[in-house]
Write a protein that holds these residues in place. Structure first.
Motif, PDB file in Angstrom:
ATOM      1  N   VAL A 154       1.998  -1.580   9.296  1.00 50.45           N
ATOM      2  CA  VAL A 154       1.789  -1.247  10.700  1.00 50.45           C
ATOM      3  C   VAL A 154       2.060  -2.483  11.546  1.00 50.45           C
ATOM      4  CG1 VAL A 154       0.167  -0.404  12.428  1.00 50.45           C
ATOM      5  CG2 VAL A 154       0.041   0.459  10.091  1.00 50.45           C
ATOM      6  N   ASP A 155       3.022  -2.362  12.466  1.00 50.33           N
ATOM      7  CA  ASP A 155       3.237  -3.404  13.472  1.00 50.33           C
ATOM      8  C   ASP A 155       2.321  -3.097  14.645  1.00 50.33           C
ATOM      9  OD1 ASP A 155       5.190  -4.670  12.023  1.00 50.33           O
ATOM     10  OD2 ASP A 155       6.824  -3.560  12.948  1.00 50.33           O
ATOM     11  N   PRO A 201      -4.291   4.956   9.151  1.00 47.00           N
ATOM     12  CA  PRO A 201      -5.215   4.609   8.058  1.00 47.00           C
ATOM     13  C   PRO A 201      -5.633   3.143   8.119  1.00 47.00           C
ATOM     14  CG  PRO A 201      -3.368   5.908   7.227  1.00 47.00           C
ATOM     15  CD  PRO A 201      -3.036   5.554   8.644  1.00 47.00           C
ATOM     16  N   ASP A 202      -6.919   2.900   7.938  1.00 46.25           N
ATOM     17  CA  ASP A 202      -7.451   1.535   8.034  1.00 46.25           C
ATOM     18  C   ASP A 202      -6.900   0.601   6.954  1.00 46.25           C
ATOM     19  OD1 ASP A 202      -8.998   2.132  10.235  1.00 46.25           O
ATOM     20  OD2 ASP A 202     -10.746   2.712   9.032  1.00 46.25           O
ATOM     21  N   MET A 259       0.848  -1.195   0.000  1.00 45.02           N
ATOM     22  CA  MET A 259       0.000   0.000   0.000  1.00 45.02           C
ATOM     23  C   MET A 259       0.888   1.250   0.000  1.00 45.02           C
ATOM     24  SD  MET A 259      -2.928   1.511   0.142  1.00 45.02           S
ATOM     25  CE  MET A 259      -3.981   0.092   0.405  1.00 45.02           C
ATOM     26  N   THR A 260       0.662   2.151  -0.942  1.00 44.44           N
ATOM     27  CA  THR A 260       1.423   3.388  -1.022  1.00 44.44           C
ATOM     28  C   THR A 260       0.567   4.537  -0.496  1.00 44.44           C
ATOM     29  OG1 THR A 260       2.647   2.612  -2.942  1.00 44.44           O
ATOM     30  CG2 THR A 260       2.627   4.980  -2.542  1.00 44.44           C
ATOM     31  N   THR A 261       1.097   5.263   0.484  1.00 41.93           N
ATOM     32  CA  THR A 261       0.365   6.369   1.087  1.00 41.93           C
ATOM     33  C   THR A 261       1.357   7.257   1.822  1.00 41.93           C
ATOM     34  OG1 THR A 261      -1.535   6.930   2.480  1.00 41.93           O
ATOM     35  CG2 THR A 261      -0.093   5.148   3.248  1.00 41.93           C
ATOM     36  N   THR A 262       0.861   8.235   2.567  1.00 37.10           N
ATOM     37  CA  THR A 262       1.705   9.120   3.379  1.00 37.10           C
ATOM     38  C   THR A 262       1.091   9.255   4.762  1.00 37.10           C
ATOM     39  OG1 THR A 262       2.420  10.377   1.446  1.00 37.10           O
ATOM     40  CG2 THR A 262       2.703  11.428   3.570  1.00 37.10           C
ATOM     41  N   VAL A 263       1.903   9.060   5.811  1.00 35.01           N
ATOM     42  CA  VAL A 263       1.440   9.238   7.183  1.00 35.01           C
ATOM     43  C   VAL A 263       2.517   9.973   7.975  1.00 35.01           C
ATOM     44  CG1 VAL A 263       0.009   7.148   7.171  1.00 35.01           C
ATOM     45  CG2 VAL A 263       2.374   7.023   7.960  1.00 35.01           C
ATOM     46  N   THR A 264       2.129  10.495   9.146  1.00 34.99           N
ATOM     47  CA  THR A 264       3.066  11.178  10.035  1.00 34.99           C
ATOM     48  C   THR A 264       3.257  10.362  11.304  1.00 34.99           C
ATOM     49  OG1 THR A 264       2.377  13.343   9.216  1.00 34.99           O
ATOM     50  CG2 THR A 264       3.542  13.311  11.311  1.00 34.99           C
ATOM     51  N   GLY A 265       4.504  10.218  11.732  1.00 37.34           N
ATOM     52  CA  GLY A 265       4.808   9.470  12.950  1.00 37.34           C
ATOM     53  C   GLY A 265       5.888  10.162  13.751  1.00 37.34           C
ATOM     54  N   TRP A 266       6.239   9.553  14.880  1.00 37.92           N
ATOM     55  CA  TRP A 266       7.278  10.075  15.777  1.00 37.92           C
ATOM     56  C   TRP A 266       8.518   9.197  15.708  1.00 37.92           C
ATOM     57  CZ3 TRP A 266       6.665  14.595  18.313  1.00 37.92           C
ATOM     58  CH2 TRP A 266       5.365  15.062  18.548  1.00 37.92           C
ATOM     59  N   ARG A 267       9.683   9.841  15.862  1.00 39.74           N
ATOM     60  CA  ARG A 267      10.945   9.117  16.001  1.00 39.74           C
ATOM     61  C   ARG A 267      11.786   9.777  17.084  1.00 39.74           C
ATOM     62  NH1 ARG A 267      13.506   5.182  12.600  1.00 39.74           N
ATOM     63  NH2 ARG A 267      15.588   5.685  13.329  1.00 39.74           N
ATOM     64  N   MET A 268      12.700   8.989  17.657  1.00 40.16           N
ATOM     65  CA  MET A 268      13.630   9.508  18.661  1.00 40.16           C
ATOM     66  C   MET A 268      15.062   9.307  18.170  1.00 40.16           C
ATOM     67  SD  MET A 268      14.144   8.313  22.627  1.00 40.16           S
ATOM     68  CE  MET A 268      14.410   6.605  22.134  1.00 40.16           C
ATOM     69  N   TRP A 269      15.889  10.319  18.426  1.00 43.95           N
ATOM     70  CA  TRP A 269      17.315  10.237  18.138  1.00 43.95           C
ATOM     71  C   TRP A 269      18.099  10.752  19.347  1.00 43.95           C
ATOM     72  CZ3 TRP A 269      13.811  12.536  14.811  1.00 43.95           C
ATOM     73  CH2 TRP A 269      13.597  11.908  13.568  1.00 43.95           C
ATOM     74  N   ALA A 270      19.418  10.693  19.222  1.00 43.74           N
ATOM     75  CA  ALA A 270      20.295  11.331  20.202  1.00 43.74           C
ATOM     76  C   ALA A 270      21.380  12.085  19.442  1.00 43.74           C
ATOM     77  CB  ALA A 270      20.920  10.286  21.126  1.00 43.74           C
ATOM     78  N   GLY A 306      -3.729  -6.649  31.638  1.00 41.21           N
ATOM     79  CA  GLY A 306      -3.742  -6.143  33.005  1.00 41.21           C
ATOM     80  C   GLY A 306      -2.749  -5.036  33.272  1.00 41.21           C
ATOM     81  N   ALA A 307      -1.881  -4.702  32.306  1.00 43.64           N
ATOM     82  CA  ALA A 307      -0.889  -3.653  32.519  1.00 43.64           C
ATOM     83  C   ALA A 307      -1.560  -2.284  32.435  1.00 43.64           C
ATOM     84  CB  ALA A 307       0.204  -3.749  31.465  1.00 43.64           C
ATOM     85  N   PRO A 308      -1.050  -1.278  33.190  1.00 42.62           N
ATOM     86  CA  PRO A 308      -1.627   0.076  33.094  1.00 42.62           C
ATOM     87  C   PRO A 308      -1.359   0.642  31.709  1.00 42.62           C
ATOM     88  CG  PRO A 308       0.407   0.094  34.363  1.00 42.62           C
ATOM     89  CD  PRO A 308       0.065  -1.339  34.130  1.00 42.62           C
ATOM     90  N   HIS A 309      -2.365   1.130  31.043  1.00 42.21           N
ATOM     91  CA  HIS A 309      -2.167   1.690  29.719  1.00 42.21           C
ATOM     92  C   HIS A 309      -3.299   2.663  29.407  1.00 42.21           C
ATOM     93  CE1 HIS A 309      -4.796  -1.793  29.050  1.00 42.21           C
ATOM     94  NE2 HIS A 309      -5.289  -1.115  28.048  1.00 42.21           N
ATOM     95  N   HIS A 310      -3.051   3.489  28.416  1.00 37.52           N
ATOM     96  CA  HIS A 310      -4.061   4.444  27.968  1.00 37.52           C
ATOM     97  C   HIS A 310      -4.050   4.436  26.450  1.00 37.52           C
ATOM     98  CE1 HIS A 310      -6.304   8.110  27.287  1.00 37.52           C
ATOM     99  NE2 HIS A 310      -5.325   8.533  26.533  1.00 37.52           N
ATOM    100  N   ILE A 311      -5.146   4.095  25.855  1.00 32.66           N
ATOM    101  CA  ILE A 311      -5.267   4.112  24.399  1.00 32.66           C
ATOM    102  C   ILE A 311      -6.360   5.116  24.024  1.00 32.66           C
ATOM    103  CG2 ILE A 311      -5.809   2.777  22.329  1.00 32.66           C
ATOM    104  CD1 ILE A 311      -4.743   0.332  23.706  1.00 32.66           C
ATOM    105  N   PRO A 312      -6.019   6.170  23.262  1.00 29.53           N
ATOM    106  CA  PRO A 312      -7.014   7.170  22.887  1.00 29.53           C
ATOM    107  C   PRO A 312      -8.210   6.541  22.175  1.00 29.53           C
ATOM    108  CG  PRO A 312      -4.792   7.878  22.307  1.00 29.53           C
ATOM    109  CD  PRO A 312      -4.692   6.450  22.713  1.00 29.53           C
ATOM    110  N   PRO A 313      -9.389   7.175  22.262  1.00 29.47           N
ATOM    111  CA  PRO A 313     -10.603   6.604  21.663  1.00 29.47           C
ATOM    112  C   PRO A 313     -10.454   6.261  20.190  1.00 29.47           C
ATOM    113  CG  PRO A 313     -11.161   8.467  23.057  1.00 29.47           C
ATOM    114  CD  PRO A 313      -9.666   8.431  22.980  1.00 29.47           C
ATOM    115  N   GLU A 314      -9.680   7.077  19.443  1.00 25.34           N
ATOM    116  CA  GLU A 314      -9.572   6.815  18.004  1.00 25.34           C
ATOM    117  C   GLU A 314      -8.807   5.526  17.703  1.00 25.34           C
ATOM    118  OE1 GLU A 314      -6.417  10.045  18.913  1.00 25.34           O
ATOM    119  OE2 GLU A 314      -8.411   9.439  19.590  1.00 25.34           O
ATOM    120  N   TYR A 315      -8.130   4.961  18.728  1.00 27.08           N
ATOM    121  CA  TYR A 315      -7.390   3.722  18.506  1.00 27.08           C
ATOM    122  C   TYR A 315      -8.087   2.506  19.120  1.00 27.08           C
ATOM    123  CZ  TYR A 315      -3.657   6.611  16.744  1.00 27.08           C
ATOM    124  OH  TYR A 315      -2.934   7.500  15.999  1.00 27.08           O
TER     125      TYR A 315
END
Length: 238
Positions: free
Chosen positions: A124-125, A203-204, A1-12, A132-141
């Motif tokens: 998408v992985d 994206p679905d 699937m070819t598309t465009t999305v925005t995500g987060w990354r971490m560097w140092a 049972g672990a503490p977590h928070h998943i926003p409604p859209e997910y």
């Protein structure tokens, strides 16, 4: 699937030994290579990076392989990884100081958060949240029902950077100025806030794969932990 999305990354980035306009920081993967050092890992290839794979049977990203340009789909997940890395780097830096006795050691790497635009083929992985672990998943997910989505893409392009000040805020402003000069992008001080915390839903139509267990907590929890590291780093290691 070819598309465009925005995500987060971490560097140092390695902080400058002295203030100079010639300082050009390199965004580098924050993997710590050894328990007796704070060296960091693989550099990001300029503003735009394209994934490669050792396999000759497919092009990255492949749903049955780990290849691709990685990015977090959730702000909370990206921030939790940043806090975990800051605690580890601070702990190792303190250990090096104790080992060196009266001799100074270099400042630890500065952690950088960034938004990147992913394009080309994207998968998408879906990491399973431990039961049972503490977590928070926003409604859209909620359709993911206990999973944490993470992107793997063919190509990633930097859009905006945040110099977090973690694990040590020394020279954060100099690093921010140098990142703007080097990458010609916004490089803000501190953690993301306000509208910058919001990313579009996954994206679905993207293909999905599942990975091992993990835990997700809230943005507020991550911001509180960041403050704790800066105020009292010893407490964050308990």
């Amino acid at each position: 699937m070819t598309t465009t999305v925005t995500g987060w990354r971490m560097w140092a980035v390695e902080p400058p030994t002295e203030i100079s306009l010639s300082y050009r920081p390199i965004l580098t993967g924050p993997t710590v290579e050894s328990r007796d050092t704070t060296r960091i890992g693989v550099p990001w290839k300029g503003v735009r990076d394209t994934a490669t794979c050792d396999s000759t049977t497919h092009q990255p990203p492949n749903i049955e392989c780990g290849c691709g340009v990685y990015a977090e789909a959730l702000t909370t997940r990206a921030m939790s990884h940043t806090i975990e890395a800051a605690i580890e780097l601070k702990h190792r830096h303190n250990a090096l100081q104790q080992q060196s006795g009266p001799f100074p050691v270099p400042a630890p790497p500065m952690l950088i958060l960034g938004q990147i635009e992913l394009s080309g083929r994207i998968v998408v992985d879906c990491t399973m949240v431990a039961p049972g672990a503490p977590h928070h998943i926003p409604p859209e997910y909620r359709p993911y029902a206990g999973t944490v989505p993470e992107y793997r893409a063919q190509t990633g392009e930097l859009k905006k950077l945040w110099v977090t000040g973690l694990p040590d805020p020394t020279k954060a402003r100099e690093i921010s100025d140098a990142l703007r000069r080097t990458y010609r992008l916004p490089a803000l001080l501190g953690l993301p806030k306000g509208a910058d915390l919001q990313l579009p839903p996954v994206p679905d139509e993207l293909p999905r794969e599942r990975n091992p267990n993990s835990i997700l907590v809230s943005v507020a929890d991550m911001q509180a932990m960041a403050g704790l590291i800066l105020r009292n780093p010893e407490e964050s290691q308990r």
